[in-house]
Write an enzyme that holds these catalytic residues in place. Structure first.
Site, PDB file in Angstrom:
ATOM      1  N   GLU A 163       0.796  -1.229   0.000  1.00 60.27           N
ATOM      2  CA  GLU A 163       0.000   0.000   0.000  1.00 60.27           C
ATOM      3  C   GLU A 163       0.831   1.283   0.000  1.00 60.27           C
ATOM      4  O   GLU A 163       0.305   2.354  -0.250  1.00 60.27           O
ATOM      5  CB  GLU A 163      -0.992   0.011   1.167  1.00 60.27           C
ATOM      6  CG  GLU A 163      -0.386  -0.064   2.550  1.00 60.27           C
ATOM      7  CD  GLU A 163      -0.453  -1.475   3.116  1.00 60.27           C
ATOM      8  OE1 GLU A 163      -0.263  -2.444   2.329  1.00 60.27           O
ATOM      9  OE2 GLU A 163      -0.690  -1.613   4.324  1.00 60.27           O
ATOM     10  N   ASN A 164       2.125   1.171   0.267  1.00 55.97           N
ATOM     11  CA  ASN A 164       2.957   2.364   0.192  1.00 55.97           C
ATOM     12  C   ASN A 164       3.388   2.679  -1.243  1.00 55.97           C
ATOM     13  O   ASN A 164       4.179   3.590  -1.455  1.00 55.97           O
ATOM     14  CB  ASN A 164       4.170   2.252   1.125  1.00 55.97           C
ATOM     15  CG  ASN A 164       4.996   1.018   0.856  1.00 55.97           C
ATOM     16  OD1 ASN A 164       4.473  -0.069   0.650  1.00 55.97           O
ATOM     17  ND2 ASN A 164       6.300   1.180   0.843  1.00 55.97           N
TER      18      ASN A 164
END
Lengths: 209, 231
Positions: free
Chosen positions: A50-51
């Site tokens: 998700e980064n």
């Protein structure tokens, strides 16, 4: 009757076996991260972090760490050929809109109505932190939980109603544990398979204990 | 001739006033503009609201800003880290306010501000403690909660390369919140490791177009365990 529960790696291999080739998958922090080590060489799966990574690869060799290239757990990773980088709003659009096929998440508790609790124990002394847990829980097409079935104190984590603050409402469709795999539907938990010699009835008696 | 290149961090940050809302990019150490945060500490503005994914590590960067007593409120998704003891102590002592936001809602609230959107409905957080008191609406048979935009007075972002028009590229996963934060602030200050001539950045790969950037400051590529190339 005695039974042998799955090791963490056996559990990870069991989850990996159910992920179809070509799936876009986010593996949560902790136990789910191990799943990445158990795909077969001809099983091409797209791992999202998700980064801002798609096509995430294994950990780099020692000495080749680059701290601009980390996973959601802030550990150095690599990017596969064909991988891509993107900003956080695009990353969460992938989840929220169901572009992501499967999220595999850890849990404190999963309830018979599909509610998930995995972000906060509710202890007032804990510093609350949620990260992407709520986004992942409700965003992916399927949310799978991967966890040990019992707490260290022997309490079953499959519950009638979550007593911890919930992460998402009715979002879990399957639970992979060291004692077996359960589906979740209108009838609540249904064992799909259990380790040999383990009696599912004992879960439910412990659940109500 | 237009040049957004600042001679120093001090000059780039001189307009920050007390009680400002500052958007700070970064996820863990990747994309964390520590040099700009150190500049903000020296600049002296106080009573700040900080919007960032995390709330600082050990005693550098954001943690140092917190330790200096400049922060009134933190809006973030994941303050708890193995070494977030500065934030933890301030929070437990009631000396800093926390608004905890799911990470995707945080990114989208910032993006909404940058895109001129007055808020949005999302399924994320519905039925949880973090959506308590929010307006809810049923859309297409599913329940959604309303989330409002987060505007910044300043955004501090760490980019990789920039030019005098303020065009930016990023490096790997250091991109994270940078592009949306750059859009959502009245004034965006970007640190870059390389300042290049106009035209050197391939227009096909510019991530943040210069319209979103007011100041570009060159910083050295430092060898640290927390940011950028290690060796």
């Amino acid at each position: 009757m005695s039974y042998v529960k799955l090791t963490r790696d056996q559990l990870a291999a069991r989850v990996a076996r159910d992920i179809p080739e070509g799936a876009y998958v986010n593996l949560g922090i902790g136990l789910p991260t191990l799943v990445a080590n158990h795909f077969s060489p001809d099983q091409e799966v797209f791992l999202q972090s998700e980064n801002g990574l798609l096509g995430m690869g294994a950990a780099p060799a020692k000495g080749w760490e680059d701290f601009d290239l980390i996973n959601a757990g802030k550990q150095p990773v690599t990017l596969l050929p064909g991988g891509s980088y993107f900003h956080s709003a695009d990353s969460f659009a992938m989840m929220r809109a169901g572009h992501l096929d499967i999220a595999v998440l850890g849990a404190f508790q999963v309830a018979a109505n599909g509610d998930l609790a995995n972000w906060h124990t509710g202890d007032a002394n804990d510093i609350p932190a949620v990260g992407g847990a709520m986004d992942l829980a409700v965003g992916a097409k399927q949310t799978w939980v991967m966890m040990e079935l019992f707490t260290k104190d022997g309490v079953c984590k499959l519950v009638d109603r979550c007593s911890y603050p919930i992460t998402g409402v009715g979002c879990v469709s399957r639970v992979y544990t060291d004692h077996g795999v359960f589906s979740l539907g209108a009838q609540g938990f249904q064992p799909l398979e259990l380790v040999a010699g383990f009696d599912a009835a004992s879960i439910f008696s412990k659940r109500h204990a | 001739m237009i040049s957004k290149i600042s001679a120093s961090i001090e000059l780039a940050l001189e307009g920050i006033k007390d009680s400002s809302t500052i958007l700070i990019g970064g996820f863990g150490g990747a994309g964390m503009p520590n040099e700009l945060i150190n500049g903000l500490i020296e600049q002296g503005a106080r009573d700040l609201t900080i919007v960032a994914n995390n709330a600082g590590n050990a005693e550098f960067g954001l943690a140092a800003l917190l330790k200096a007593g400049r922060v009134r409120k933190v809006i973030c998704s994941f303050p708890r880290q193995a070494d977030s003891y500065v934030f933890d102590a301030l929070y437990r002592a009631g000396k800093v306010e926390l608004e905890l936001v799911p990470q995707g809602n945080l990114a989208e609230r910032v993006r909404a501000a940058g895109a001129g959107i007055g808020g949005f409905f999302t399924r994320v957080g519905y039925g949880t403690e973090l959506a308590k008191g929010r307006e809810v609406r049923e859309i297409g048979g599913q329940m959604y909660v309303f989330e409002s935009p987060i505007h910044g007075d300043y955004a501090l972002v760490k980019a990789e390369r920039g030019d005098r028009w303020g065009n930016l590229t990023y490096r790997m996963a250091a991109r994270n919140f940078g592009p949306v934060m750059a859009m959502a602030a009245k004034t965006t200050v970007a640190s870059v490791h390389e300042v290049v001539e106009l035209g050197e950045l391939d227009p096909e790969v510019i991530v943040t177009p210069g319209i979103f950037v007011q100041h570009v400051v060159k910083i050295e590529r430092t060898v640290t365990a927390a940011s950028g190339i290690k060796s």
